[in-house]
Design an enzyme around this catalytic site. Sequence first.
Site, PDB file in Angstrom:
ATOM      1  N   HIS A   1       7.358   8.815   5.426  1.00 34.56           N
ATOM      2  CA  HIS A   1       6.161   9.360   5.005  1.00 34.56           C
ATOM      3  C   HIS A   1       6.218  10.860   4.340  1.00 34.56           C
ATOM      4  O   HIS A   1       5.476  11.664   4.941  1.00 34.56           O
ATOM      5  CB  HIS A   1       5.649   9.766   6.327  1.00 34.56           C
TER       6      HIS A   1
ATOM      7  N   ASP B   1       1.148  -0.923  -0.025  1.00 36.23           N
ATOM      8  CA  ASP B   1       0.366  -0.043   0.027  1.00 36.23           C
ATOM      9  C   ASP B   1       0.635   1.494   0.220  1.00 36.23           C
ATOM     10  O   ASP B   1       2.394   1.424   0.578  1.00 36.23           O
ATOM     11  CB  ASP B   1      -0.909  -0.429   1.089  1.00 36.23           C
TER      12      ASP B   1
ATOM     13  N   GLU C   1      -0.483  -1.673   5.012  1.00 38.49           N
ATOM     14  CA  GLU C   1       0.125  -2.000   6.003  1.00 38.49           C
ATOM     15  C   GLU C   1       0.152  -0.401   7.076  1.00 38.49           C
ATOM     16  O   GLU C   1       0.181  -0.409   8.328  1.00 38.49           O
ATOM     17  CB  GLU C   1       1.370  -2.518   5.765  1.00 38.49           C
ATOM     18  N   GLU C   2      -0.466   0.413   6.731  1.00 41.84           N
ATOM     19  CA  GLU C   2       0.058   1.266   6.767  1.00 41.84           C
ATOM     20  C   GLU C   2      -1.328   1.878   8.046  1.00 41.84           C
ATOM     21  O   GLU C   2      -2.419   2.780   8.084  1.00 41.84           O
ATOM     22  CB  GLU C   2      -0.232   2.413   5.615  1.00 41.84           C
TER      23      GLU C   2
HETATM   24 ZN   LIG Z   1       5.189   3.598   6.597  1.00 39.94          ZN
HETATM   25 ZN   LIG Z   2       6.325   0.622   5.816  1.00 42.62          ZN
END
Ligand SMILES: [Zn+2]
Ligand SMILES: [Zn+2]
Length: 404
Positions: A372, A88, A146-147
Site C-alpha cells: 500500500h 483489484d 479484496e481491499e
Molecule cells: Zn492490500
Molecule cells: Zn493484498
Amino acid sequence: MLEGDEDDDVEMETVTATETELLVETRRDLHRHPELGFQEFRTAGIVAERLRAAGYQVQTGIAETGVVGTLHGGAGTGPTLLLRADMDALPIAEECAHDFTSTHAGVMHACGHDAHVAVGLAVAERLGRSRAEWGGTVKYMFQPAEEGLGGALGMIEAGVLEGVDAALGLHVWLGLPSGVVGVVGGPQMAGAGEFEVVIRGKGGHGAIPHETVDAVLIASHCVVALQSVVSRNVSPLEAAVVTVAAFHAGSAHNVIAETATLKGTVRAFNPAVTKELPDRVERVISGVCAAMGASYEFHYRPEAPPTVNDAPMAEIVRREAVRIVGEERVRTDPDVRTMAAEDFGEVLARVPGCYFFVGGRNEERGILHPHHSPRFDLCESCMPVAVDVLHAATRAYLAGGTTG
Ligand SMILES: [Zn+2]
Ligand SMILES: [Zn+2]
C-alpha cells in the site's frame, strides 16, 4: 528437493523459462492497467480468456467482476479444491520509476494482486496441461475487491463455495525475503473491523470553557482510555490491536469545538476477541462521554474475520514448500503472521484451507517498500516459487495428501 524425499509422488512440472517470461509479462501488463475493486473488467476479461483456453468451464460477472474457472481432473473423482487470486488495485498514485508504471492516474497495484493474477493463471494453466494425471475438481476463484470492499463475501454469497471441500491461496509478502515461504497452522492474518466515533459536546468561546462541553478534551480522553482495551480487557496471551488513526476536531484557535470525530481499526487473531473488541471500544467511549457530559455516535463495520489456517492443510503447504525451496527457506514461526487482514478469511471461516505468504522483498534492489506504499514493488523472482508451491500443494491435496 531434499534427500530422502524421492519416494514421494509423481514427477511434477516445474516452472519453465517460457512460463517465467509469461508470468513477468502478465504481471507487468496488469501493473500497467490496474483497476479498482468491482471495476476489474479488463483483468477479468484476460482471466476468463486464458482459463477458457486452458480447458476450464468459466463463469464471469460473479459479484460484479469475479471469475470462476472449473476443471475436472481426468484421473477419477475426488475432492473439490478452491484456489483463489484477488484482482483489484488501490486508489494510490504510483511513484515507482520502472517501465511498467501504472497508466491509470491515481490507481496502482500496490498490494501485489497483479502478481496474484499472473501466478493464478500460471497454476491454472499448468493444472490444465496435467489434467489427465489428477482426480477431483479445481475451482479457480479470481475475486474482485479484496481491499476492504467485500469481494470474497460477494462471491461466497453467489455460491462459489458450493461443493468445495478445501481452499488454498497466497499473498506475495514484503515482510519476507524473495522466495521465502511463510506458513503457519492457525491464524495467519488478523480479523479486522473499522470504527468511527462522533463525539458531540457544546461549542463556545475559547476563553469561556465552563460554558462549553469541549469535544477535543473528551475525544482526547477517549483516545487515552482506549489504550486500556488491549492492555486490560484482552488476555495477555492473545494478540490484539486498537488503533485510533484519525482525529478531526475544531477549526480556530479561540473556538472550543462542538464535535470531534475519531476513526480507527480493531484487530485480533482470535475470532472471539475480534467480535468482542468493538463492544469494548464503545463501552469506553460511552463511559468517558457520560462522565464529561457529551453524547456520541458509534459506527462499526467488520472488515474480515481472521484468516485461520487448518493445520493439516498448512502442513501440506509446508511440506511441499520444503521440497521446492528447502527447509531453510520455509518459515513456520509465529513472526510470519501479521495483524494485517485479508478477506480470504471469509473463505477459511467456511471451509478448511491454508493461506500462505511468498516473500517478495529484495533489499539489494531497493524492493522494500511496504504494501500500500506508492513506492511498493515486488521481486518478480518470487512468482515462479509461488507457482511451484501452490501447484504442488494443489496436486498433493487432490492426491489425498492431508495425512501423508
Ligand atoms: Zn492490500
Ligand atoms: Zn493484498
